[in-house]
Design an enzyme around this catalytic site. Structure first.
Site, PDB file in Angstrom:
ATOM      1  N   CYS A 257      38.639  43.958  45.963  1.00  0.00           N
ATOM      2  CA  CYS A 257      38.486  44.993  44.944  1.00  0.00           C
ATOM      3  C   CYS A 257      37.576  46.115  45.472  1.00  0.00           C
ATOM      4  O   CYS A 257      36.467  45.847  45.938  1.00  0.00           O
ATOM      5  CB  CYS A 257      37.893  44.378  43.675  1.00  0.00           C
ATOM      6  SG  CYS A 257      37.765  45.600  42.363  1.00  0.00           S
ATOM      7  N   CYS A 259      36.069  48.532  43.824  1.00  0.00           N
ATOM      8  CA  CYS A 259      35.187  49.158  42.836  1.00  0.00           C
ATOM      9  C   CYS A 259      33.859  48.419  42.679  1.00  0.00           C
ATOM     10  O   CYS A 259      33.171  48.613  41.678  1.00  0.00           O
ATOM     11  CB  CYS A 259      35.883  49.236  41.482  1.00  0.00           C
ATOM     12  SG  CYS A 259      37.566  49.798  41.581  1.00  0.00           S
ATOM     13  N   CYS A 276      42.468  41.388  45.043  1.00  0.00           N
ATOM     14  CA  CYS A 276      43.355  41.883  43.984  1.00  0.00           C
ATOM     15  C   CYS A 276      44.706  41.142  43.971  1.00  0.00           C
ATOM     16  O   CYS A 276      45.308  40.972  45.033  1.00  0.00           O
ATOM     17  CB  CYS A 276      43.606  43.375  44.197  1.00  0.00           C
ATOM     18  SG  CYS A 276      44.323  44.188  42.769  1.00  0.00           S
ATOM     19  N   CYS A 278      42.286  40.206  40.949  1.00  0.00           N
ATOM     20  CA  CYS A 278      41.102  39.344  40.901  1.00  0.00           C
ATOM     21  C   CYS A 278      41.221  38.309  39.765  1.00  0.00           C
ATOM     22  O   CYS A 278      42.133  38.394  38.924  1.00  0.00           O
ATOM     23  CB  CYS A 278      39.861  40.215  40.702  1.00  0.00           C
ATOM     24  SG  CYS A 278      39.940  41.182  39.191  1.00  0.00           S
ATOM     25  N   CYS A 287      40.790  44.646  34.206  1.00  0.00           N
ATOM     26  CA  CYS A 287      40.713  45.362  35.486  1.00  0.00           C
ATOM     27  C   CYS A 287      39.681  46.476  35.318  1.00  0.00           C
ATOM     28  O   CYS A 287      39.964  47.507  34.714  1.00  0.00           O
ATOM     29  CB  CYS A 287      42.074  45.948  35.863  1.00  0.00           C
ATOM     30  SG  CYS A 287      42.003  47.030  37.304  1.00  0.00           S
TER      31      CYS A 287
HETATM   32  S1  SF4 Z   1      42.732  43.844  39.345  1.00  0.00           S
HETATM   33 FE1  SF4 Z   1      41.501  45.680  39.152  1.00  0.00          FE
HETATM   34  S2  SF4 Z   1      39.408  44.935  39.117  1.00  0.00           S
HETATM   35 FE2  SF4 Z   1      40.661  43.292  39.849  1.00  0.00          FE
HETATM   36  S3  SF4 Z   1      40.634  43.475  42.062  1.00  0.00           S
HETATM   37 FE3  SF4 Z   1      42.428  44.593  41.380  1.00  0.00          FE
HETATM   38  S4  SF4 Z   1      41.717  46.651  41.146  1.00  0.00           S
HETATM   39 FE4  SF4 Z   1      39.894  45.398  41.221  1.00  0.00          FE
END
Ligand code: SF4
Length: 323
Positions: A257, A259, A276, A278, A287
């Protein structure tokens, strides 16, 4: 020629009615004379510095205006010329203007003012993807020079320096041209040529490969469809997250991820919790990157589609990884 054809095509043209013009002695246009004259003019011309807008030209003076094709647009308005180089001889054009003469020449391509690569230029291969050229050169005790990318951006030159075992391929990105040694990647042992904008290549950029970007784009579309989630109404948010996932996939081998901040990214990628999609996304459709938004989310857009071009355009010069 039939009269009907003449009237249809040639009769309309202005020169059909214009008086015959004697252009005089045109022998100066013979190739050897013309080239010698251009060379003489370039040598004796006054080098032009600074912008062309609001320029005062001295009558009779010859000015040499070096340009790089990527900056040509800045000359178009003040000189009232075509939006791309035209009517040039080996990338050197003569342009009469206000009783002066301008010589527009691209120093990288014009034989009259040839700019050469740095002395002893020696391309260096990337030991892995997603590593910038400054770091690659530093490992080898060398210095990366941005202006040299221009000179190695062909399959032929890359083949002189690298094995290119899997041939040449065209890629986008500010870290192309290049050659990746590390095995197991889509671009391993391929010589990469930047067909689009080689002048934007920088020593400090490491971009995900186009193939990885496309892999993560497709994954995002498919996963959003499968989970009935939507992309953000602002597609640049989607693009940046996809790029971040691709950067991590190239760098770590897994789409960690992008972020979150991690003390040890490699360890996190191995553990898999934040790869991802996750665990929070898989279990609760949460998310926090806003890549996958549920129907009731205020920021959700109307669909879950994004093109590769949209991703590339929205993320030019940006890294998708935070922290
Ligand atoms: S689902 Fe969203 S929060 Fe989870 S890893 Fe992917 S981009 Fe990041």
């Amino acid at each position: 020629m039939e009269a009907s054809m003449y009237h249809k095509y040639y009769g309309q043209m202005g020169h059909a009615k214009a008086p015959v013009v004697d252009f005089g002695n045109l022998s100066y246009l013979l190739l050897d004379k013309y080239e010698a004259e251009l060379q003489r003019m370039v040598r004796s011309a006054e080098l032009w510095h600074g912008p062309m807008q609001g320029t005062r030209l001295r009558p009779g003076q010859v000015y040499l205006v070096p340009y790089a094709v990527e900056h040509y647009a800045a000359l178009v308005r003040p000189l009232h010329i075509w939006p791309f180089p035209q009517a040039h001889h080996h990338h050197t054009a003569r342009l009469p203007l206000h009783n002066a003469t301008l010589l527009l020449a691209d120093p990288r391509l014009s034989p009259y003012m040839r700019l050469l690569p740095s002395k002893g230029m020696q391309p260096a291969a990337a030991h892995r993807a997603a590593v910038d050229c400054t770091a690659i050169c530093a490992r080898l005790g060398r210095v990366c020079r941005q202006q040299d990318f221009w000179f190695i951006n062909t399959c032929e030159v890359l083949r002189e320096h690298f094995a290119c075992e899997r041939g040449c391929s065209i890629e986008l990105g500010r870290d192309v041209p290049g050659y990746v040694i590390e095995p197991g990647l889509p671009t391993s042992q391929v010589c990469l040529v930047n067909q689009q904008q080689p002048w934007l290549t920088t020593c400090a950029t490491s971009e995900p490969s186009t193939k990885t970007l496309e892999t993560m784009r497709k994954f995002s579309e498919q996963y959003a469809r499968r989970t009935e989630t939507y992309f953000c109404v602002d597609k640049s948010v989607t693009a940046v997250v996809i790029k971040g996932l691709a950067e991590h996939k190239d760098e770590l081998g897994a789409p960690l991820c992008p972020c979150r901040h991690y003390d040890d990214k490699r360890l996190e990628a191995e553990q898999g919790f934040w790869n991802c999609p996750c665990v929070p996304m898989r279990e609760r459709k949460e998310c926090h990157c806003m890549l996958f938004l549920t129907e009731d989310n205020d920021f959700r857009g109307e669909d879950n589609k994004i093109t590769l071009n949209e991703v590339v355009e929205a993320t030019k010069g940006l890294s998708g990884v935070q922290g």
